[in-house]
Scaffold this motif. Structure first.
Motif, PDB file in Angstrom:
ATOM      1  N   TYR A   1      43.906 -18.327  10.858  1.00 19.25           N
ATOM      2  CA  TYR A   1      43.782 -17.275  11.862  1.00 19.25           C
ATOM      3  C   TYR A   1      45.641 -17.431  12.576  1.00 19.25           C
ATOM      4  O   TYR A   1      46.547 -18.002  12.326  1.00 19.25           O
TER       5      TYR A   1
ATOM      6  N   CYS B   1      41.847 -15.501  16.371  1.00 22.39           N
ATOM      7  CA  CYS B   1      41.275 -14.361  15.183  1.00 22.39           C
ATOM      8  C   CYS B   1      41.821 -13.648  13.940  1.00 22.39           C
ATOM      9  O   CYS B   1      43.228 -14.653  13.791  1.00 22.39           O
TER      10      CYS B   1
ATOM     11  N   ASP C   1      43.749  -8.021  17.374  1.00 18.02           N
ATOM     12  CA  ASP C   1      43.099  -9.019  18.014  1.00 18.02           C
ATOM     13  C   ASP C   1      43.392 -10.020  18.732  1.00 18.02           C
ATOM     14  O   ASP C   1      42.825 -10.237  19.633  1.00 18.02           O
TER      15      ASP C   1
END
Length: 386
Positions: free
Chosen positions: A11, A29, A34
């Motif tokens: 992430y 994300c 994102d």
């Protein structure tokens, strides 16, 4: 942007300062894009003091919809296929908040210009390629609308004026095989394609869909009770009685596997992803579209134009409704709503003329007096005039 991905973490994390206060943490994300959008949302919340709905891509949003709702729908396989088209046309990384009228209009335009089936080497007698229908495009736009409405309570979504994007669908197709066309079709099939001939005749009598007949199982045929059950839309089983001719067709079918309708392979073919190797002279179940070439070749030999295999279902429903009423046709087709049956069972001008003549004959029956008015009523009318 202060986005980075720590070592050994899938992430991205954010780390920034606002008014001498440090804000940092995981975005949860795996995509940098994102994660950047996550940080922008986070900065906006910090600056305004107001917590806003998070952003999500259409790929992730469609996945959430599928897990929570789509996979449990009656036509889940169709929904899954339509989701794939939506993601392909819009782009899976597009944020749902960025989907607007321009995005949907572009999706409709591209999809409307595509072919109804993948391009492949054209064979003699194969059906001509056709564009995706307006109804198909409308169903996929409606799915996108359902997905965005489902996500709206939890995520930011764009504003779309959906009525603007609905295509005009053509009037319901009315096509019934005439007795002459029926005789010509079977004459072209009976000698050259006996296996396909049985399948077509069974479809014409039963009114069942193409896929339902090609996947009819021996285990779902009860010759003693005279019934058969086919798998229909909505993942349900529809049971109907067998006529004497349908019993004869089934009784004469060779038992070469679990399916009632099979064909003899004329040319060997290697194994594919969806089926094993096929040997010449052996029997195999009918595929979804592999026999189309023979079907359209038979239509050409019979001189029958503008006729599809699904029109056999229309023909069966119309004939049943004409002689026994719309409710009997509804029972034959397995529809839960009679409105659906009316799209299959059609009334021709000849049917209307025959009904009008029946009424006319009843008015001029011997039991009625002058001008088609019953004697007792005619006298009453004359007394009132006096």
């Amino acid at each position: 942007m202060t986005i980075y991905r720590p070592k050994n973490s899938p992430y991205y994390h954010f780390d920034y300062q606002y008014r001498s206060v440090r804000y940092h943490g995981s975005t949860n994300c795996v995509s940098k894009r994102d994660a950047e959008q996550f940080e922008r949302d986070h900065r906006r919340e910090v600056a305004t003091g107001r917590k806003e709905k998070p952003s999500v891509t259409i790929d992730e949003g469609a996945g959430i919809y599928w897990q929570d709702r789509g996979q449990f729908e009656k036509n889940a396989s169709t929904t899954e296929y339509q989701i794939g088209n939506v993601l392909r046309l819009i782009g899976g990384t597009t944020l749902v908040q960025d989907i607007d009228d321009l995005t949907v209009a572009r999706m409709v335009s591209i999809r409307r210009g595509e072919r109804a089936f993948p391009k492949r080497r054209k064979k003699k007698g194969s059906p001509p390629p056709r564009l995706v229908s307006a109804a198909t495009v409308n169903r996929e736009v409606e799915l996108l609308k359902r997905i965005l409405n489902f996500l709206a309570p939890r995520y930011r979504v764009g504003e779309v004026e959906w009525k603007r994007h609905k295509l005009k669908e053509p009037k319901e197709r009315v096509r019934e095989a005439s007795p002459q066309e029926e005789a010509s079709i079977f004459a072209a099939l009976r000698e050259k394609e006996p296996d396909l001939c049985d399948l077509v005749e069974f479809a014409l009598i039963s009114g069942a869909r193409r896929t339902a007949i090609t996947t009819l199982l021996w285990s779902k045929v009860d010759q003693r009770r005279g019934t058969a059950s086919v798998h229909t839309k909505g993942d349900e089983w529809h049971t109907f009685p067998l006529t004497q001719r349908m019993r004869e067709i089934i009784a004469n079918r060779p038992k070469a596997g679990p399916f009632v309708f099979t064909y003899v392979c004329e040319r060997p073919s290697p194994a594919r992803g969806d089926r094993p190797r096929r040997l010449k002279g052996e029997r195999y179940p009918f595929s979804k579209e592999g026999w189309y070439r023979k079907w359209y070749r038979a239509l050409a030999e019979a001189g029958v134009t503008d006729f599809r295999f699904h029109d056999l279902r229309h023909t069966a429903a119309t004939r049943i409704a004409r002689t026994n009423g719309i409710q009997v046709a509804q029972r034959l087709l397995g529809h839960t709503r009679i409105e659906t049956t009316t799209r299959y069972a059609h009334t021709s001008d000849d049917d209307l003329l025959a009904a009008m003549e029946n009424v006319e004959q009843s008015r001029n029956s011997p039991e009625q007096g002058d001008n088609g008015m019953p004697e007792n009523r005619r006298n009453t009318h004359l007394r009132r005039v006096k």
